[in-house]
Design a protein around this motif. Structure first.
Motif: not given
Ligand code: ZN
Ligand code: ZN
Length: 422
Positions: A267-268, A315-316, A348-353, A357-358
């Motif tokens: 889960a995210f 966790v992602q 930045l990766a939380t938003s763009l990467e 996926k979510i």
């Protein structure tokens, strides 16, 4: 749609720390080609960025585009047309700030998403859940202790409430999830624990039983989608992920064992720290009810350590903001808060990467041929100074969405430079 060529850009996304100096060709709604040598093309409109930064449009996985006020109980007594007018304004503000895709966490319906797709409104691409599912006395039950206590009250509530609906027991939960999906929800929202903005439920509550949570997740899965859940405490988070929820929102009070469970379930975690920061700073002045201000204290300081705990457990982590009313202008400030733990690149990766996926949109978030041409121009390098994304979009002179330029202040910049020289 015409082709556009961005020349002399410093190109970056969340995968590499250093920008590439080069040129980007946009064809229709896609990134067609990226090159470090100049293109020989005659058909494209050329925009010379003169060394400004070009990056993917920002993505926010937790917004409420209809929340034009801080007071949910008061908004529940507001006419729908007024709330939609407010939503149009809020979404325009998001686009202006460089957010080209957002996920609504209750309130927005499919009509709003379709209106955006068809260009009837300006705003980010929108994923919606319709109304959040809440138990009686849960986080979307905005009634005070004294209100609407008659047996038929839930029906009246569900017919009128602009953000949530009440469903108790497995059968009602199944029907409510099915009904939101019937109305076009992209995902289902569950209020799985106590909340700040609701008047009668303590933060530490769990909400819904396992069989209700599992029934809602099963309905979402049957529709080939997923459920997101509002949760703060280890108990609420672990019940939600054990039931099959894909994203647990906020999670301010998460502990190590729970984070490990979230990771194990795949889960995210979508933190939304900026909303607590903004409510703490402006809540009283902007009309946040006192009962909610009293509940803030428990979770405002725990937010950043929750990211640390989730990160350590593998966790992602996604990017969300959850802002209400006049606090929306702080949307991009979430990056700096997240960067305190994950660094600028990680933030930045939380938003763009992670957010693509979510949301199940694999072709957004990168500067890469074949990706949707959602791009923004920035007057500085966010890898070095993450605050450049703040100031309500002032340092973002151009926003392109699906290959269409929806904000362009580059000309104004050139003119103001020219008039300064003159
Ligand atoms: Zn929430
Ligand atoms: Zn929310």
């Amino acid at each position: 749609m015409s082709n556009i060529l961005f020349q002399n850009a410093k190109i970056l996304d969340a995968r590499q720390s250093d920008p590439i100096e080069g040129h980007v060709l946009i064809e229709d709604d896609r990134v067609k080609e990226i090159s470090t040598t100049p293109f020989q093309t005659t058909s494209a409109q050329v925009i010379d960025l003169k060394g400004l930064y070009l990056m993917p449009g920002l993505i926010d996985a937790h917004v409420h585009v209809k929340a034009s006020s801080l007071d949910f109980a008061q908004m529940a007594r507001t006419q729908p047309s007024y709330l939609f007018a407010g939503a149009a304004q809020i979404m325009k503000g998001m686009l202006n700030r460089g957010f080209t895709t957002v996920r609504d966490a209750c309130g927005a319906d499919r009509g709003l998403a379709d209106a955006l797709d068809e260009g009837l409104l300006a705003g980010p691409r929108l994923k919606v859940c319709g109304l959040a599912l809440s138990q009686t006395g849960g986080h979307s039950d905005t009634r005070s202790r004294n209100e609407w206590s008659a047996p038929a009250a839930n029906e009246q509530y569900n017919a009128l409430h602009p953000f949530g609906r009440i469903a108790d027991g497995v059968d009602e939960c199944r029907r409510a999830a099915r009904d939101e999906l019937r109305k076009g929800a992209h995902h289902v929202k569950i209020m799985a624990g106590g909340g700040v903005s609701s008047p009668s439920d303590p933060i530490e509550n769990t909400q819904y039983c396992m069989d209700e949570l599992e029934a809602i997740c099963a309905e979402a899965a049957a529709w080939h989608t997923y459920a997101m859940a509002h949760t703060y405490t280890p108990d609420a988070i672990s019940m939600a992920v054990r039931a099959g929820v894909r994203t647990v929102e906020h999670c301010n009070l998460i502990d190590k064992a729970t984070a490990e469970l979230v990771a194990q379930k795949g889960a995210f975690h979508v933190p939304t720290n900026i909303t607590y920061w903004a409510l703490n700073k402006h809540g009283a002045e902007f009309g946040f009810p006192q009962v909610s201000i009293d509940k803030l204290g428990m979770i405002v300081d725990a937010g950043l350590s929750s990211i640390e705990i989730s990160q350590a457990a593998g966790v992602q982590i996604g990017f969300g903001t959850d802002l209400l009313g006049p606090c929306h202008s702080y949307q991009a400030h979430e990056f700096a808060l997240t960067a305190e733990v994950l660094g600028n690149k990680g933030a930045l990766a939380t938003s763009l990467e992670v957010n693509p996926k979510i949301m199940g949109i694999p072709d957004i978030g990168r500067m890469e041929p074949g990706y949707i041409a959602d791009v923004i121009v920035v007057r500085g390098n966010p890898m070095e100074d993450i605050h450049i994304l703040e100031s309500d979009g002032a340092q973002i002179p151009l926003v392109m969405q699906s290959g269409r330029i929806v904000k362009n202040q580059l000309h104004e910049l050139a003119q103001s430079n020219a008039s300064r020289k003159a």
